[in-house]
Motif scaffolding. Structure first.
Motif, short mmCIF file in Angstrom:
data_model
loop_
_atom_site.label_atom_id
_atom_site.label_comp_id
_atom_site.label_asym_id
_atom_site.label_seq_id
_atom_site.Cartn_x
_atom_site.Cartn_y
_atom_site.Cartn_z
N ASP A 34 0.85 -1.19 0.00
CA ASP A 34 0.00 0.00 0.00
C ASP A 34 0.89 1.24 0.00
N ILE A 35 0.28 2.41 0.12
CA ILE A 35 1.05 3.67 0.00
C ILE A 35 1.97 3.93 1.19
N LYS A 40 -0.10 -5.81 1.72
CA LYS A 40 -1.54 -6.08 1.62
C LYS A 40 -1.71 -7.37 0.83
N LEU A 83 -10.12 -1.55 -5.27
CA LEU A 83 -8.66 -1.52 -5.27
C LEU A 83 -8.17 -1.18 -6.67
N PRO A 90 4.76 3.03 -4.57
CA PRO A 90 3.78 3.49 -3.58
C PRO A 90 3.78 5.01 -3.39
N LYS A 94 0.55 7.43 -3.88
CA LYS A 94 0.10 8.34 -2.82
C LYS A 94 -0.03 9.76 -3.36
N GLU A 106 -8.53 2.23 -3.03
CA GLU A 106 -7.24 2.00 -2.37
C GLU A 106 -6.21 1.70 -3.45
N LEU A 108 -2.77 0.38 -4.77
CA LEU A 108 -1.79 -0.63 -4.35
C LEU A 108 -0.73 -0.82 -5.43
N SER A 109 0.47 -1.19 -4.99
CA SER A 109 1.60 -1.32 -5.89
C SER A 109 2.10 -2.76 -5.95
#
Length: 168
Positions: A34-35, A40, A83, A90, A94, A106, A108-109
């Motif tokens: 996540d950022i 995750k 997602l 990340p 963000k 959300e 996600l990377s």
């Protein structure tokens, strides 16, 4: 596993790496960041409807619009988590989400291990980016909707996806 002939980038055929998934399959668990650089997994969202938007890079107009479209529509689906997974770092995700006012998706990377890309067969071999796709995974982790966009620079079929979600 490598697959060719499924998608193109600006008309040129490209290769997908990883296991192909389809509607009816059990969704493979995956690891992304996540950022905040926290890990995750799909299993973190157990018991929820998961709408997954997959984009090559948020720093392109089509990916930007895809994320904004999902952000705008996401609040309609109260029982779902939305997602967006890309190979963007990340920090870039963000920054994008803050600048674009993304609050309902959300980001996600998958940059670190390409775990999602390989487990879902969406890793582009030539570019180490993810192919554009949309998946819906039910509360029991079954894939119930899947669209692999044939031309990476095209948008997914939003009308078809949102009609599907509205009928759940």
């Amino acid at each position: 596993m490598e697959r060719t002939g499924l998608i193109t980038m600006k008309g040129n055929p490209i290769t997908l790496v990883g296991n192909e998934v389809k509607v009816g399959d059990k969704a493979p668990d995956f690891t992304v960041l996540d950022i905040t650089l926290s890990t995750k997994r799909l299993s973190d969202y157990k018991g929820k409807l998961k709408i997954i938007s997959v984009t090559p890079s948020l720093d392109t107009p089509v990916c930007d619009m895809q994320m904004r479209t999902f952000n705008e529509k996401a609040s309609k689906y109260k029982d779902a988590v939305v997602l967006n997974i890309s190979m963007d770092l990340p920090f870039a995700i963000k920054r994008f989400c803050t600048t674009a006012g993304i609050e309902n998706v959300e980001g996600l990377s998958d940059y670190k291990d390409a775990d999602f890309g390989q487990k879902y067969g969406l890793l582009i071999k030539e570019l180490r980016l993810l192919a554009r796709a949309v998946l819906v995974i039910d509360k029991d982790d079954n894939i119930i909707y899947y669209e692999l966009v044939k031309e990476v620079t095209d948008h997914p079929d939003y009308d078809k996806l949102f009609a599907f979600l509205d009928n759940l």
